[in-house]
Design a protein around this motif. Structure first.
Motif: not given
Length: 485
Positions: A112-127
């Motif tokens: 979530x921290x990565x998504x909020x700080x990287x422009x236009x980031x969309x999470x695909x999978x977290x494992x």
């Protein structure tokens, strides 16, 4: 059934296994089927096995704290009383599930921290990594590009492990036919991130481009780090090289060495001397106010050597002779199995020419300290070039990156001239040329991914691999030597 009986029964049935802790601190593992409870008139009886067999007690008081039970007990018409504590024993599967869920929760917070700080980031999978559940693996899309990220969600992994894990995962992702991934971000806390910067600087150019570093922390700190160049590694304050004040062997150390001169050696440190049998330390000698003092033992608690216990030391030496040898009748014995790398180091220390006839070891150290790390052996080649010798007896995928970090630390000191000033090799001159790395292990102890790891490292670091025969304890033989970088 009384209300107290019902309460105790419900609590005991909630967990299959319990740890019973007695008033004097002893503990027993019990299944709930081994604990008997019974109501007799107005009395609640509790029975369980212990050191003295199965005993039944009257429960006079029950206190619950979370899932734990605190019971006041009495017996024999209340002439005996005690207090016990019952703690639920979590099964391995329950514990594993609990830990995995906590790690997944942490991994999702990092994502979530990565998504909020990287422009236009969309999470695909977290494992979680299948081989090591302490590594979070994150796939995300940024604009039209799929990228990867990893993070240590346990706070226990070394920089070398993280960098190795990142390289192996991105190499695997790059081979995918669908949505291949060629770049990766390592998310690390400040201390680890700073160490990763230095390792990253010593990768080959193509791998530097594929790996980026981000410092994360509390309060959603997210800072992308600028890449450090190799030339920047030599800046900053260089620590002094301190050599032991005493380099002459003490009388005590000499007498101990004479007990088994072919197996016992002594090594110096700033605190005195360490006496070892085939690399396993069993005695320490110190000078205190001009008086030699000796402590012996292989456990953490060592005893002062006196006339009263010198026979115990002789018995320990006899046990070494029997079990810490290639002829040991029991290869699972603690004296055979403990500190195998120190055993290999002791063999090479006695005769480094078995590895390379052109080497001279530092006479002062067995394990040279570079900053906070210990290097197995530091030698000087006859042409004046320093040689780091790293030893392994079991497969270790991080061996390459550990050695690279040692190389960086030694190079900083060498380039400053402080190694020469310390006269670590006496009158021998250290050449103005980069340090060489020797990686030494039995053939089967090199990790199957060794060559891939070596291909990641800059060609400026000269690394040689030495394959030893598997029976190195009996006779050290180099089966193959080849340069890998």
């Amino acid at each position: 059934m009384t209300e107290l009986h019902q309460l105790l029964a419900r609590c005991l049935e909630a967990h299959r296994e319990w740890i019973l802790v007695t008033a004097d601190g002893r503990s027993f593992s019990l299944r709930n089927s081994e604990i008997e409870i019974e109501s007799q008139k107005d009395r609640l009886l509790l029975g369980f096995p212990g050191d003295s067999g199965f005993r039944t007690w009257r429960v006079t008081e029950i206190e619950t704290r979370r899932a734990e039970l605190f019971l006041s007990l009495s017996r024999n018409f209340e002439t005996e009383s005690t207090r016990v504590r019952l703690v639920p024993r979590v099964s391995f599967s329950e514990l594993q599930t609990s830990v995995e869920l906590a790690r997944l929760e942490r991994a999702n917070r990092v994502a979530a921290t990565l998504r909020e700080n990287v422009p236009r980031a969309k999470l695909v999978r977290v494992d979680l990594n299948r081989e090591n559940g302490r590594v979070a693996q994150i796939l995300f899309d940024q604009f039209t590009t799929r990228r990867a990220a990893i993070s240590d969600i346990s706070g226990t992994l070394s920089p070398e492990f993280l960098l190795s894990a990142a390289c192996f995962w991105i190499a695997k992702l790059a081979r995918r036919k669908r949505n291949p991934v060629t770049t990766i971000v390592i998310l690390a806390e400040q201390r680890v991130a700073r160490q990763l910067e230095k390792l990253h600087a010593l990768l080959r150019a193509e791998w530097k481009r594929r790996i980026s570093l981000v410092e994360i922390g509390d309060e959603e700190r997210f800072k992308e780090l600028a890449l450090v160049e190799a030339d920047d590694l030599w800046a900053g304050k260089i620590p002094d090289v301190r050599i032991p004040a005493i380099v002459e062997p003490s009388e005590t150390a000499m007498r101990l060495t004479e007990l088994a001169p072919d197996e016992i050696d002594r090594v110096f440190s700033r605190q005195g001397e360490t006496i070892r049998f085939q690399g396993l330390a069993f005695a320490r000698v110190r000078r205190l106010l001009g008086v030699e003092r000796c402590w012996f033992g292989i456990e953490r608690v060592r005893r002062p050597l006196t006339e009263d216990n010198i026979a115990e030391l002789a018995t320990l030496i006899d046990e070494f002779r029997e079990f810490r040898t290639h002829r040991s009748p029991n290869r699972r014995h603690v004296l055979y199995d403990t500190a195998p790398e120190a055993w290999l180091e002791a063999i090479l220390r006695r005769n480094i020419h078995l590895l390379d006839a052109n080497l001279v070891l530092s006479p002062l150290y067995h394990q040279f300290r570079a900053e906070r790390d210990k290097i197995d052996l530091l030698a000087l080649r006859k042409d004046g070039r320093l040689v780091i010798i790293e030893l392994k007896v079991e497969p270790d995928r991080e061996m390459i990156f550990q050695t690279v970090d040692y190389w960086r630390k030694i190079e900083r000191i060498r380039r400053s001239g402080k190694l020469q000033e310390a006269r670590l090799f006496g009158d021998l001159k250290i050449a103005d040329a980069p340090t060489i790395c020797y990686l030494v292990a039995p053939t089967l102890a090199f990790h199957r991914d060794f060559d891939f790891s070596a291909s990641l490292v800059t060609r400026e670091i000269e690394i040689h691999r030495f394959n030893l025969a598997e029976d190195w304890r009996r006779k050290l033989r180099v089966l193959e030597r080849r340069r890998v970088t």
